[in-house]
Design a protein around this motif. Structure first.
Motif, PDB file in Angstrom:
ATOM      1  N   LYS A  36       0.814  -1.220   0.000  1.00  0.00           N
ATOM      2  CA  LYS A  36       0.000   0.000   0.000  1.00  0.00           C
ATOM      3  C   LYS A  36       0.846   1.268   0.000  1.00  0.00           C
ATOM      4  O   LYS A  36       0.485   2.267  -0.636  1.00  0.00           O
ATOM      5  N   GLU A  37       1.965   1.278   0.701  1.00  0.00           N
ATOM      6  CA  GLU A  37       2.769   2.498   0.782  1.00  0.00           C
ATOM      7  C   GLU A  37       3.496   2.794  -0.522  1.00  0.00           C
ATOM      8  O   GLU A  37       4.091   3.859  -0.667  1.00  0.00           O
ATOM      9  N   GLN A  38       3.425   1.880  -1.498  1.00  0.00           N
ATOM     10  CA  GLN A  38       4.116   2.090  -2.763  1.00  0.00           C
ATOM     11  C   GLN A  38       3.176   2.495  -3.899  1.00  0.00           C
ATOM     12  O   GLN A  38       3.622   2.653  -5.035  1.00  0.00           O
ATOM     13  N   TYR A  39       1.886   2.688  -3.620  1.00  0.00           N
ATOM     14  CA  TYR A  39       0.956   3.058  -4.684  1.00  0.00           C
ATOM     15  C   TYR A  39       1.147   4.526  -5.054  1.00  0.00           C
ATOM     16  O   TYR A  39       0.997   5.418  -4.223  1.00  0.00           O
ATOM     17  N   GLN A  40       1.464   4.777  -6.301  1.00  0.00           N
ATOM     18  CA  GLN A  40       1.573   6.142  -6.797  1.00  0.00           C
ATOM     19  C   GLN A  40       0.198   6.729  -7.088  1.00  0.00           C
ATOM     20  O   GLN A  40      -0.029   7.924  -6.950  1.00  0.00           O
ATOM     21  N   ASP A  41      -0.736   5.868  -7.482  1.00  0.00           N
ATOM     22  CA  ASP A  41      -2.077   6.285  -7.881  1.00  0.00           C
ATOM     23  C   ASP A  41      -3.075   5.676  -6.901  1.00  0.00           C
ATOM     24  O   ASP A  41      -3.093   4.461  -6.705  1.00  0.00           O
ATOM     25  N   PRO A  42      -3.942   6.488  -6.271  1.00  0.00           N
ATOM     26  CA  PRO A  42      -4.894   5.927  -5.304  1.00  0.00           C
ATOM     27  C   PRO A  42      -5.869   4.930  -5.908  1.00  0.00           C
ATOM     28  O   PRO A  42      -6.470   4.136  -5.181  1.00  0.00           O
ATOM     29  N   SER A  43      -6.014   4.936  -7.234  1.00  0.00           N
ATOM     30  CA  SER A  43      -6.925   3.966  -7.842  1.00  0.00           C
ATOM     31  C   SER A  43      -6.412   2.538  -7.714  1.00  0.00           C
ATOM     32  O   SER A  43      -7.181   1.584  -7.861  1.00  0.00           O
ATOM     33  N   VAL A  44      -5.109   2.373  -7.429  1.00  0.00           N
ATOM     34  CA  VAL A  44      -4.590   1.017  -7.229  1.00  0.00           C
ATOM     35  C   VAL A  44      -5.275   0.365  -6.037  1.00  0.00           C
ATOM     36  O   VAL A  44      -5.685  -0.798  -6.084  1.00  0.00           O
ATOM     37  N   TYR A  45      -5.413   1.134  -4.943  1.00  0.00           N
ATOM     38  CA  TYR A  45      -6.075   0.570  -3.769  1.00  0.00           C
ATOM     39  C   TYR A  45      -7.500   0.158  -4.117  1.00  0.00           C
ATOM     40  O   TYR A  45      -7.967  -0.922  -3.738  1.00  0.00           O
ATOM     41  N   GLY A  46      -8.212   1.004  -4.859  1.00  0.00           N
ATOM     42  CA  GLY A  46      -9.571   0.663  -5.246  1.00  0.00           C
ATOM     43  C   GLY A  46      -9.650  -0.617  -6.049  1.00  0.00           C
ATOM     44  O   GLY A  46     -10.595  -1.404  -5.898  1.00  0.00           O
ATOM     45  N   SER A 176      -4.669  -6.389 -16.651  1.00  0.00           N
ATOM     46  CA  SER A 176      -5.369  -5.107 -16.544  1.00  0.00           C
ATOM     47  C   SER A 176      -6.851  -5.361 -16.258  1.00  0.00           C
ATOM     48  O   SER A 176      -7.251  -6.451 -15.842  1.00  0.00           O
ATOM     49  N   SER A 177      -7.684  -4.357 -16.534  1.00  0.00           N
ATOM     50  CA  SER A 177      -9.131  -4.552 -16.404  1.00  0.00           C
ATOM     51  C   SER A 177      -9.634  -5.641 -17.338  1.00  0.00           C
ATOM     52  O   SER A 177     -10.686  -6.242 -17.082  1.00  0.00           O
ATOM     53  N   LEU A 178      -8.899  -5.925 -18.409  1.00  0.00           N
ATOM     54  CA  LEU A 178      -9.314  -6.959 -19.350  1.00  0.00           C
ATOM     55  C   LEU A 178      -9.082  -8.357 -18.785  1.00  0.00           C
ATOM     56  O   LEU A 178      -9.532  -9.344 -19.372  1.00  0.00           O
ATOM     57  N   VAL A 201      -7.325 -26.002 -12.330  1.00  0.00           N
ATOM     58  CA  VAL A 201      -6.277 -25.363 -11.540  1.00  0.00           C
ATOM     59  C   VAL A 201      -6.936 -24.372 -10.574  1.00  0.00           C
ATOM     60  O   VAL A 201      -8.094 -23.998 -10.719  1.00  0.00           O
ATOM     61  N   GLU A 202      -6.175 -23.941  -9.579  1.00  0.00           N
ATOM     62  CA  GLU A 202      -6.617 -22.978  -8.579  1.00  0.00           C
ATOM     63  C   GLU A 202      -6.010 -21.623  -8.930  1.00  0.00           C
ATOM     64  O   GLU A 202      -4.784 -21.473  -8.949  1.00  0.00           O
ATOM     65  N   VAL A 203      -6.856 -20.617  -9.217  1.00  0.00           N
ATOM     66  CA  VAL A 203      -6.354 -19.353  -9.736  1.00  0.00           C
ATOM     67  C   VAL A 203      -6.344 -18.269  -8.665  1.00  0.00           C
ATOM     68  O   VAL A 203      -7.236 -18.190  -7.824  1.00  0.00           O
ATOM     69  N   THR A 204      -5.310 -17.441  -8.696  1.00  0.00           N
ATOM     70  CA  THR A 204      -5.237 -16.189  -7.957  1.00  0.00           C
ATOM     71  C   THR A 204      -5.065 -15.084  -8.985  1.00  0.00           C
ATOM     72  O   THR A 204      -4.108 -15.087  -9.754  1.00  0.00           O
ATOM     73  N   ASN A 205      -6.024 -14.142  -9.010  1.00  0.00           N
ATOM     74  CA  ASN A 205      -6.043 -13.094 -10.027  1.00  0.00           C
ATOM     75  C   ASN A 205      -5.572 -11.783  -9.406  1.00  0.00           C
ATOM     76  O   ASN A 205      -6.275 -11.183  -8.594  1.00  0.00           O
ATOM     77  N   LEU A 206      -4.386 -11.334  -9.787  1.00  0.00           N
ATOM     78  CA  LEU A 206      -3.804 -10.097  -9.269  1.00  0.00           C
ATOM     79  C   LEU A 206      -3.999  -8.916 -10.224  1.00  0.00           C
ATOM     80  O   LEU A 206      -3.318  -7.905 -10.102  1.00  0.00           O
ATOM     81  N   SER A 207      -4.920  -9.031 -11.161  1.00  0.00           N
ATOM     82  CA  SER A 207      -5.101  -7.995 -12.175  1.00  0.00           C
ATOM     83  C   SER A 207      -5.579  -6.689 -11.560  1.00  0.00           C
ATOM     84  O   SER A 207      -6.338  -6.678 -10.588  1.00  0.00           O
ATOM     85  N   GLN A 208      -5.132  -5.581 -12.160  1.00  0.00           N
ATOM     86  CA  GLN A 208      -5.411  -4.244 -11.641  1.00  0.00           C
ATOM     87  C   GLN A 208      -6.026  -3.375 -12.724  1.00  0.00           C
ATOM     88  O   GLN A 208      -5.342  -3.001 -13.681  1.00  0.00           O
ATOM     89  N   PRO A 209      -7.321  -3.034 -12.613  1.00  0.00           N
ATOM     90  CA  PRO A 209      -7.937  -2.209 -13.657  1.00  0.00           C
ATOM     91  C   PRO A 209      -7.255  -0.855 -13.788  1.00  0.00           C
ATOM     92  O   PRO A 209      -7.103  -0.125 -12.818  1.00  0.00           O
ATOM     93  N   GLY A 210      -6.800  -0.567 -15.000  1.00  0.00           N
ATOM     94  CA  GLY A 210      -6.140   0.699 -15.275  1.00  0.00           C
ATOM     95  C   GLY A 210      -4.730   0.819 -14.759  1.00  0.00           C
ATOM     96  O   GLY A 210      -4.072   1.842 -14.958  1.00  0.00           O
TER      97      GLY A 210
END
Length: 388
Positions: A36-46, A176-178, A201-210
């Motif tokens: 969290k302390e490394q997010y340049q854009d607050p939308s990452v947290y969202g 990404s969002s896609l 398989v067991e998936v973990t999705n770390l995708s970040q919209p935008g």
């Protein structure tokens, strides 16, 4: 009905790497707390609190389950109602067992995108699933992929036990969002979940919209996660926000791969280039939105000769980098994203960029047919656990 704890009890929360305490309960997040302390854009947290691929897993002999949650959704001042909260979907022993609209909770009002936000507080609501099969079974509750959802309570009319160990290979995906798939018809309709089901398989999705920007904290997260299969799809956010030039894009890709390989030197790793997007295939970003609501490129095509990026430049560069590295990394693979959604599918992009719900399911089927085929990149001999 008996209430069971959602943290520190028999329930596993899969697909989330952090459980953030809130006044109501816990908020699943798809990146670790330290990022969290490394997010340049607050939308990452969202993006991290939109629980794409996050689910509760447990065994139970209950015939009735109640899940109390507190959602947060947005509403523009000019809109008559808040954005849809999405679906809660239940599976029993892997088969669909019901879906419910997530209850409306908090509403975040704003005059327009990027404007100051005003919170209209809401209350937790309950989704009830009755008539479940008798006997002990494995239950998964999938959270709505587009709506931050706090977990408040679980109630059951039977016993709730911890799930049995999952012997399926662990697949970690970033995009990404896609790949987040906000427009899917439900959390099990996102293309990574469709593909994971078909590939067993067991998936973990770390995708970040935008925010698919080759961020080092994402690479370090993947490096440190248990993973038998890894993939990442990159390019569209980078072009749409004009965040790299050709000079800086290539080294960033190499650095992202190097970091992952520090923790997973032999794990099958698939690099996926951008899907078709007519506005950006041959033109650089940044992007805007036209009067028809479709994405449009604002960059100057002449700037490509000076190092600007279009999606085709990104595709060519990713193919070049993977081919170069394969000489010493035989478990590295490349997939042209147009094999998942190509020029023939662009009518399934309502806004010119994001696929429809049906297209997301088709992408999952196509990915599974490629990656999990007998000669596919995820059938490599280096698997630490068998697939299927």
């Amino acid at each position: 009905m008996r209430e069971y704890p959602l943290v520190g009890g028999p329930v596993e929360v899969r697909g989330a790497l952090d459980l953030e305490r809130t006044p109501a309960g816990v908020m699943p997040r798809r990146l670790p707390a330290w990022t969290k302390e490394q997010y340049q854009d607050p939308s990452v947290y969202g993006g991290t609190v939109m629980p794409s691929g996050v689910r509760l897993v447990f065994r139970t002999d209950a015939r009735v389950l109640e899940f109390e949650v507190l959602t947060s959704t947005g509403q523009l001042d000019g809109d008559p109602r808040p954005r849809p909260t999405g679906m809660l979907e239940l599976t029993v022993d892997g088969a669909p067992a019901g879906r419910r609209r997530a209850p409306l909770g908090h509403v975040v009002r704003m005059a327009g995108p990027g404007a100051a936000q005003r919170l209209i507080p809401g209350q937790p609501g309950t989704a009830r699933f009755a008539g479940l099969p008798a006997g002990m079974k494995t239950v998964e509750l999938w959270l709505p992929q587009q709506t931050p959802t706090e977990l408040v309570a679980l109630r059951a009319d039977g016993e709730v036990l911890a799930p049995l160990p999952d012997g399926r290979p662990r697949w970690v995906h970033h995009g990404s969002s896609l790949s987040h798939c906000l427009e899917a018809d439900g959390p099990t309709g996102t293309w990574p979940v469709v593909a994971a089901s078909l590939g067993a398989v067991e998936v973990t999705n770390l995708s970040q919209p935008g925010n698919d920007m080759l961020d080092p904290y994402v690479a370090r997260t993947i490096r440190d996660l248990p993973a038998d299969l890894i993939s990442f799809k990159t390019g569209v956010n980078i072009v749409a926000r004009a965040t790299f030039r050709l000079r800086t894009f290539g080294p960033a890709v190499h650095g992202f791969l190097d970091t992952i390989r520090d923790g997973h030197p032999d794990t099958p790793l698939l690099v996926i280039s951008p899907l078709s997007c007519p506005a950006l295939d041959e033109r650089p970003g940044p992007t805007g939105v036209g009067r028809d609501g479709r994405i449009t490129a604002l960059g100057d095509p002449a700037d490509l000769a000076r190092g600007a990026l279009s999606l085709q430049v990104v595709r060519d560069e990713l193919a070049r980098i993977v081919a170069l590295r394969q000489a010493h990394d035989p478990h590295l693979h490349h997939l042209d994203g147009r094999e998942l959604l190509g020029p023939a599918d662009v009518d399934d992009l309502p806004d010119g960029l994001h696929p429809s719900a049906a297209a997301y399911r088709r992408m999952g089927e196509r990915f599974a047919a490629h990656a999990f085929a007998d000669e596919g990149p995820f059938r490599a001999r280096s698997h630490t656990r068998p697939i299927g």
